[in-house]
Design a protein around this motif. Structure first.
Motif, PDB file in Angstrom:
ATOM      1  N   TYR A 292       0.867  -0.812  -0.077  1.00  0.00           N
ATOM      2  CA  TYR A 292       0.001  -0.068   0.017  1.00  0.00           C
ATOM      3  C   TYR A 292       0.862   1.293   0.004  1.00  0.00           C
ATOM      4  O   TYR A 292       1.922   1.481   0.763  1.00  0.00           O
ATOM      5  N   ALA A 293       0.413   2.159  -0.989  1.00  0.00           N
ATOM      6  CA  ALA A 293       1.399   3.629  -0.750  1.00  0.00           C
ATOM      7  C   ALA A 293       0.394   4.237   0.068  1.00  0.00           C
ATOM      8  O   ALA A 293      -0.696   4.534   0.012  1.00  0.00           O
TER       9      ALA A 293
ATOM     10  N   PRO B 184      -4.769   4.883  11.182  1.00  0.00           N
ATOM     11  CA  PRO B 184      -5.073   4.165   9.942  1.00  0.00           C
ATOM     12  C   PRO B 184      -5.352   4.924   8.763  1.00  0.00           C
ATOM     13  O   PRO B 184      -5.607   6.160   8.888  1.00  0.00           O
ATOM     14  N   TRP B 185      -5.271   4.252   7.563  1.00  0.00           N
ATOM     15  CA  TRP B 185      -5.512   5.018   6.343  1.00  0.00           C
ATOM     16  C   TRP B 185      -6.785   4.242   5.531  1.00  0.00           C
ATOM     17  O   TRP B 185      -6.779   3.247   5.550  1.00  0.00           O
TER      18      TRP B 185
ATOM     19  N   GLN C 114       2.556  -5.540   1.878  1.00  0.00           N
ATOM     20  CA  GLN C 114       1.392  -6.308   2.287  1.00  0.00           C
ATOM     21  C   GLN C 114       1.304  -7.109   3.522  1.00  0.00           C
ATOM     22  O   GLN C 114       0.506  -7.265   4.301  1.00  0.00           O
ATOM     23  N   GLU C 115       2.511  -7.782   4.022  1.00  0.00           N
ATOM     24  CA  GLU C 115       2.589  -8.664   4.760  1.00  0.00           C
ATOM     25  C   GLU C 115       2.652  -8.123   6.303  1.00  0.00           C
ATOM     26  O   GLU C 115       2.420  -8.330   7.111  1.00  0.00           O
ATOM     27  N   ASP C 116       2.760  -6.571   6.300  1.00  0.00           N
ATOM     28  CA  ASP C 116       2.906  -5.774   7.373  1.00  0.00           C
ATOM     29  C   ASP C 116       1.589  -4.885   7.467  1.00  0.00           C
ATOM     30  O   ASP C 116       1.236  -4.005   8.245  1.00  0.00           O
ATOM     31  N   ALA C 117       0.605  -5.432   6.719  1.00  0.00           N
ATOM     32  CA  ALA C 117      -0.603  -4.452   6.613  1.00  0.00           C
ATOM     33  C   ALA C 117      -1.827  -5.386   7.150  1.00  0.00           C
ATOM     34  O   ALA C 117      -2.037  -6.633   6.796  1.00  0.00           O
ATOM     35  N   VAL C 118      -2.886  -4.799   7.701  1.00  0.00           N
ATOM     36  CA  VAL C 118      -4.102  -5.322   8.160  1.00  0.00           C
ATOM     37  C   VAL C 118      -5.383  -4.695   7.299  1.00  0.00           C
ATOM     38  O   VAL C 118      -5.370  -3.419   7.507  1.00  0.00           O
ATOM     39  N   ASP C 119      -6.065  -4.973   6.439  1.00  0.00           N
ATOM     40  CA  ASP C 119      -6.902  -4.476   5.696  1.00  0.00           C
ATOM     41  C   ASP C 119      -8.365  -4.912   6.340  1.00  0.00           C
ATOM     42  O   ASP C 119      -8.776  -5.997   6.259  1.00  0.00           O
TER      43      ASP C 119
ATOM     44  N   ALA D 258      -1.128  -0.711  10.093  1.00  0.00           N
ATOM     45  CA  ALA D 258       0.071  -1.386   9.893  1.00  0.00           C
ATOM     46  C   ALA D 258       0.489  -1.971  11.185  1.00  0.00           C
ATOM     47  O   ALA D 258       0.475  -1.232  12.232  1.00  0.00           O
ATOM     48  N   THR D 259       0.979  -3.152  11.114  1.00  0.00           N
ATOM     49  CA  THR D 259       1.383  -3.818  12.307  1.00  0.00           C
ATOM     50  C   THR D 259       3.030  -3.230  12.616  1.00  0.00           C
ATOM     51  O   THR D 259       3.415  -3.257  13.825  1.00  0.00           O
ATOM     52  N   GLU D 260       3.519  -2.692  11.729  1.00  0.00           N
ATOM     53  CA  GLU D 260       4.912  -1.431  11.691  1.00  0.00           C
ATOM     54  C   GLU D 260       4.693  -0.756  10.730  1.00  0.00           C
ATOM     55  O   GLU D 260       4.757  -1.052   9.538  1.00  0.00           O
ATOM     56  N   VAL D 261       4.792   0.658  11.228  1.00  0.00           N
ATOM     57  CA  VAL D 261       4.768   1.737  10.409  1.00  0.00           C
ATOM     58  C   VAL D 261       6.015   1.694   9.523  1.00  0.00           C
ATOM     59  O   VAL D 261       6.971   2.163  10.499  1.00  0.00           O
TER      60      VAL D 261
END
Length: 400
Positions: free
Chosen positions: A60-61, A68-69, A109-114, A121-124
């Motif tokens: 994600y950009a 959150p975004w 993607q692996e650090d994101a939760v949609d 983000a699990t880690e920003v």
């Protein structure tokens, strides 16, 4: 009869030969057909690569903020998201896609939760993370490849990426290869007891053809002045003529007088190496400037070694290649090596990791050892016996 001048040292002979290299005109060819050709001029980038900031990851950009975004769109490779991302906004993005304006980092993607279009983000990631900036590889006007570069698959890819569909390269060299000797049979399956198969011409032609030369085979030619004159006439348009056999001092070694009658002028003869001492270099004027004639010894190993040390560098230099001479490497002797006589010796060898061992018989007629060899061990004149494990200078062959 006056005494013969002493044989030249290898480096002096190579320098004199390369100084005689004919000048080859340039031509333009499609980049995709330019493998193995030599660039005739510096190649400058016609575009910037990458042309924009690109994502190095799927994810994600992210616009401004720490999340959150809110997901507002998608940027794919070849289909960018062109709206400006505001604070708290995100766009789905794939590897290689343009980073949307307003985005300053990529969340993997692996650090994101949609969660229903709300991205956490699990880690920003920090600013700039996972973005390949515009011009990371090169900018328009940068030098991509230098004149004299032999074009490899990667170099062709770079030229295309730099915006070049066609490339200026040296014209293909025209080389004639002539082997001579009464003992040679053109048919290896029909040799009489006093004959041997004519293998040198094919060997040399293969070596030069592998380097991109247009090779014309002539011969085998008998030891006869009229036959040699007729054979030489077939090499009128060659940039370089390479002969094998007949360049020594025997009564039937007729290459030197035949070349003189053809209008060639000898530059030097004999080099202080083993194998390969009776090497001849001459030049001859013709319509496009001058030809270079390289007379190699007739023994198969001598012919191969001198082709490696002289013929290949000559065609590279004529094509404008920056590094014409073979480059040595240092390995270790895998066995004891004998003392050397008054001439510098090149021993046929097989590489085994960081070591080299002799390939077999070092006789100048031994083709079985030559075919097995993938290296030449360079031993200085008058060198003493060398023990296993000692560093040695080696030239790696495209052989064996």
């Amino acid at each position: 009869m006056s005494a013969l001048p002493p044989p030249l040292a290898l480096e002096e002979a190579q320098a004199r030969l390369l100084a005689l290299a004919p000048r080859i005109a340039a031509e333009t060819v499609p980049a995709e057909t330019a493998l193995g050709r030599v660039l005739a001029e510096d190649l400058l980038a016609a575009r910037t690569q990458p042309p924009a900031d690109l994502s190095a990851m799927d994810g994600y950009a992210l616009g401004e903020g720490e999340g959150p975004w809110r997901l507002v769109g998608e940027s794919r490779a070849g289909a960018p998201y062109r709206e400006v991302l505001g604070e708290g906004e995100a766009a789905r993005i794939s590897t290689g896609a343009m980073v949307p304006p307003g985005a300053g980092r990529i969340l993997m993607q692996e650090d994101a939760v949609d969660t229903d279009g709300i991205i956490a983000a699990t880690e920003v990631p920090p600013p700039g993370r996972h973005i390949r900036p515009r011009g990371l590889d090169f900018h328009a006007g940068d030098r991509l490849l230098a004149r004299g570069t032999r074009l490899t698959p990667a170099a062709i890819a770079l030229a295309l990426a730099g915006g070049h569909a066609s490339l200026p390269v040296a014209r293909t060299l025209r080389v004639a290869v002539l082997d001579s000797g009464d003992e040679l049979s053109a048919d290896p399956a029909a040799c009489l007891p006093h004959q041997i198969p004519a293998s040198n011409g094919a060997m040399i032609a293969a070596m030069l053809g592998e380097w991109g030369c247009e090779v014309k085979r002539i011969g085998p030619v008998p030891d006869d002045r009229a036959a040699l004159a007729a054979a030489l006439a077939q090499a009128e348009s060659a940039d370089i003529l390479v002969t094998s056999g007949g360049a020594s001092v025997g009564d039937h070694d007729l290459i030197k007088p035949a070349l003189a009658e053809w209008g060639a002028e000898t530059d030097f003869w004999r080099v202080a190496i083993k194998p390969g001492k009776p090497l001849l270099v001459a030049t001859r004027r013709h319509a496009e400037g001058h030809q270079v004639i390289l007379g190699l010894p007739g023994n198969p190993v001598s012919s191969f070694v001198t082709a490696f040390l002289f013929a290949l560098p000559l065609v590279r230099a004529a094509a404008g290649e920056r590094a014409a001479l073979p480059r040595p490497v240092t390995l270790v002797a895998g066995e004891d090596l004998p003392a050397v006589g008054p001439r510098r010796e090149f021993l046929r060898a097989v590489r085994e990791g960081d070591a080299v061992r002799l390939a077999g018989s070092q006789d100048s007629s031994a083709l079985s050892a030559l075919a097995a060899a993938d290296a030449l061990i360079d031993r200085p004149a008058h060198a003493p016996t060398l023990t296993a494990g000692t560093p040695v200078t080696v030239y790696l062959l495209r052989n064996g």
